[in-house]
Scaffold this motif. Structure first.
Motif, PDB file in Angstrom:
ATOM      1  N   UNK A 144       0.831  -1.208   0.000  1.00 29.24           N
ATOM      2  CA  UNK A 144       0.000   0.000   0.000  1.00 29.24           C
ATOM      3  C   UNK A 144       0.865   1.259   0.000  1.00 29.24           C
ATOM      4  N   UNK A 145       0.312   2.350  -0.470  1.00 27.68           N
ATOM      5  CA  UNK A 145       1.031   3.626  -0.458  1.00 27.68           C
ATOM      6  C   UNK A 145       1.206   4.104   0.980  1.00 27.68           C
ATOM      7  N   UNK A 146       2.418   4.410   1.400  1.00 28.11           N
ATOM      8  CA  UNK A 146       2.607   5.010   2.731  1.00 28.11           C
ATOM      9  C   UNK A 146       1.992   6.415   2.768  1.00 28.11           C
ATOM     10  N   UNK A 147       1.840   6.961   3.944  1.00 30.00           N
ATOM     11  CA  UNK A 147       1.287   8.309   4.092  1.00 30.00           C
ATOM     12  C   UNK A 147       2.168   9.120   5.037  1.00 30.00           C
ATOM     13  N   UNK A 148       2.460  10.342   4.642  1.00 29.31           N
ATOM     14  CA  UNK A 148       3.209  11.234   5.509  1.00 29.31           C
ATOM     15  C   UNK A 148       2.379  11.586   6.741  1.00 29.31           C
ATOM     16  N   UNK A 149       3.035  11.645   7.879  1.00 31.77           N
ATOM     17  CA  UNK A 149       2.393  12.130   9.100  1.00 31.77           C
ATOM     18  C   UNK A 149       2.708  13.617   9.213  1.00 31.77           C
ATOM     19  N   UNK A 150       1.818  14.436   8.691  1.00 33.68           N
ATOM     20  CA  UNK A 150       2.088  15.873   8.627  1.00 33.68           C
ATOM     21  C   UNK A 150       2.066  16.529  10.002  1.00 33.68           C
TER      22      UNK A 150
ATOM     23  N   UNK B 271       4.832  12.987  -2.628  1.00 35.63           N
ATOM     24  CA  UNK B 271       5.794  12.825  -1.543  1.00 35.63           C
ATOM     25  C   UNK B 271       5.329  11.813  -0.507  1.00 35.63           C
ATOM     26  N   UNK B 272       4.027  11.502  -0.460  1.00 35.35           N
ATOM     27  CA  UNK B 272       3.559  10.458   0.466  1.00 35.35           C
ATOM     28  C   UNK B 272       4.307   9.149   0.254  1.00 35.35           C
ATOM     29  N   UNK B 273       4.682   8.866  -0.985  1.00 36.78           N
ATOM     30  CA  UNK B 273       5.342   7.598  -1.291  1.00 36.78           C
ATOM     31  C   UNK B 273       6.698   7.467  -0.600  1.00 36.78           C
ATOM     32  N   UNK B 274       7.255   8.569  -0.123  1.00 34.92           N
ATOM     33  CA  UNK B 274       8.535   8.536   0.582  1.00 34.92           C
ATOM     34  C   UNK B 274       8.363   8.593   2.097  1.00 34.92           C
ATOM     35  N   UNK B 275       7.153   8.319   2.580  1.00 31.45           N
ATOM     36  CA  UNK B 275       6.888   8.446   4.013  1.00 31.45           C
ATOM     37  C   UNK B 275       7.760   7.525   4.862  1.00 31.45           C
ATOM     38  N   UNK B 276       8.063   6.321   4.368  1.00 31.68           N
ATOM     39  CA  UNK B 276       8.896   5.396   5.143  1.00 31.68           C
ATOM     40  C   UNK B 276      10.316   5.930   5.288  1.00 31.68           C
ATOM     41  N   UNK B 277      10.806   6.605   4.240  1.00 35.05           N
ATOM     42  CA  UNK B 277      12.147   7.185   4.305  1.00 35.05           C
ATOM     43  C   UNK B 277      12.179   8.379   5.254  1.00 35.05           C
ATOM     44  N   UNK B 278      11.110   9.160   5.276  1.00 33.88           N
ATOM     45  CA  UNK B 278      11.021  10.265   6.229  1.00 33.88           C
ATOM     46  C   UNK B 278      11.109   9.729   7.649  1.00 33.88           C
ATOM     47  N   UNK B 279      10.336   8.693   7.930  1.00 36.10           N
ATOM     48  CA  UNK B 279      10.326   8.103   9.271  1.00 36.10           C
ATOM     49  C   UNK B 279      11.701   7.558   9.654  1.00 36.10           C
ATOM     50  N   UNK B 280      12.394   6.934   8.703  1.00 37.84           N
ATOM     51  CA  UNK B 280      13.706   6.358   8.982  1.00 37.84           C
ATOM     52  C   UNK B 280      14.760   7.439   9.212  1.00 37.84           C
ATOM     53  N   UNK B 281      14.737   8.487   8.414  1.00 33.99           N
ATOM     54  CA  UNK B 281      15.795   9.492   8.446  1.00 33.99           C
ATOM     55  C   UNK B 281      15.581  10.586   9.494  1.00 33.99           C
ATOM     56  N   UNK B 282      14.342  10.840   9.869  1.00 36.53           N
ATOM     57  CA  UNK B 282      14.027  11.992  10.706  1.00 36.53           C
ATOM     58  C   UNK B 282      14.770  12.040  12.044  1.00 36.53           C
ATOM     59  N   UNK B 283      15.060  10.917  12.705  1.00 36.75           N
ATOM     60  CA  UNK B 283      15.770  11.030  13.985  1.00 36.75           C
ATOM     61  C   UNK B 283      17.167  11.645  13.877  1.00 36.75           C
ATOM     62  N   UNK B 284      17.796  11.550  12.717  1.00 37.43           N
ATOM     63  CA  UNK B 284      19.194  11.988  12.600  1.00 37.43           C
ATOM     64  C   UNK B 284      19.435  13.073  11.544  1.00 37.43           C
ATOM     65  N   UNK B 285      18.428  13.396  10.761  1.00 41.65           N
ATOM     66  CA  UNK B 285      18.619  14.351   9.668  1.00 41.65           C
ATOM     67  C   UNK B 285      17.434  15.306   9.578  1.00 41.65           C
ATOM     68  N   UNK B 286      17.690  16.453   8.974  1.00 41.71           N
ATOM     69  CA  UNK B 286      16.595  17.286   8.496  1.00 41.71           C
ATOM     70  C   UNK B 286      16.160  16.726   7.157  1.00 41.71           C
ATOM     71  N   UNK B 287      14.874  16.445   7.011  1.00 41.65           N
ATOM     72  CA  UNK B 287      14.351  15.810   5.809  1.00 41.65           C
ATOM     73  C   UNK B 287      13.334  16.743   5.149  1.00 41.65           C
ATOM     74  N   UNK B 288      13.585  17.063   3.883  1.00 41.67           N
ATOM     75  CA  UNK B 288      12.685  17.905   3.109  1.00 41.67           C
ATOM     76  C   UNK B 288      12.002  17.045   2.058  1.00 41.67           C
TER      77      UNK B 288
END
Length: 295
Positions: A13-19, A66-83
């Protein structure tokens, strides 16, 4: 869907960003008047810039969001600024320009960085997002790219086999799904108008060769050279298999990664492996140059 479940034939399924976790979001208006939706997650942007670090920019594929990259946002957010951002007409971005070109799209992405006052980014992209990332290198914005994890690219539209690709079951499912998602986010607008504008560009662009990128500074020779990883999956049927062998030679001292058991959508098909690879990519550095400078 086929009965076998090899990793590259699974369509999650398509991931969803947690805005609710975004520090900021909105429409950035570029110098040429194009509005692109963006959001910033993870370590606050001002803290990253103040420390002299580089934010990560995630670039989504064609007709998705950009919702399709939600898993990458979740993975990277603890250590990086993610745009994240939505390409013109995609996701939450309005469709301000219907005469598209890759040169324009590269300028639009650079324009969002201007609005955010971000000098350089580390780009992690897939499919159409990768086309735009390569366009930034090709059309005068390479100084905004610290590094690029470029998953799946087409260097010459004439070498694509559209009929074969459209015969892949997952491609049909992808376009059906993204159409539903697009119509939800663009009520009252016509999918055929949106898709048709992009198709017009895809039927004339790109035509890239090594000469297209010969102006780039070379890693190992210039401190300003971007670190470029050319990345594909060993089972990516959406792109002709010889493409990445060719593209990897476009930029001297670039790196070439062919991910195992990976298809076109490996970032959602096998995110654990994909995340390990982008972690290695973000840790890549010019070690020899650093050692020489310290002697």
């Amino acid at each position: 869907m086929p009965e076998d479940t090899v990793p590259w034939d699974v369509f999650p399924p398509t991931p969803k960003l947690d805005l609710s976790k975004a520090h900021q979001q909105g429409l950035a208006k570029t110098a040429r008047g194009i509005r692109l939706w963006y959001a910033v997650f993870g370590i606050p942007l001002e803290r990253t810039l103040r420390a002299g670090r580089v934010p990560v920019l995630l670039m989504h594929g064609g007709v998705s969001s950009s919702d399709w990259n939600a898993l990458q946002v979740e993975f990277l957010a603890p250590n990086y600024t993610v745009i994240v951002l939505d390409l013109p007409g995609h996701g939450r971005s309005p469709f301000d320009d219907r005469e598209l070109s890759y040169e324009k799209l590269a300028a639009d992405v650079a324009g969002v960085l201007d609005v955010l006052k971000v000098p350089k980014v580390a780009i992690i992209s897939w499919s159409e997002g990768t086309m735009v990332a390569w366009s930034m290198l090709a059309y005068g914005h390479h100084h905004r790219v610290d590094r690029m994890f470029a998953y799946s690219v087409l260097d010459d539209y004439r070498k694509a086999d559209a009929e074969k690709v459209m015969g892949i079951w997952m491609v049909g499912e992808y376009f059906a799904r993204t159409q539903r998602e697009w119509e939800e986010s663009h009520p009252g607008e016509k999918w055929d108008d949106f898709l048709g504008s992009w198709m017009k560009m895809w039927l004339r662009e790109p035509i890239w060769t090594a000469d297209t990128f010969k102006h780039l500074p070379i890693r190992g020779q210039s401190k300003d050279a971007p670190i470029v990883w050319v990345v594909t999956g060993d089972h990516d049927e959406w792109i002709p298999p010889e493409t990445h062998d060719r593209v990897a030679k476009f930029i001297p001292n670039s790196s070439y990664l062919k991910m195992p058991s990976a298809g076109h959508l490996t970032f959602i098909q096998n995110p654990a492996m994909y995340h390990r690879m982008i972690e290695c990519f973000l840790e890549d550095s010019n070690v020899v140059a650093t050692l020489k400078a310290s002697l």
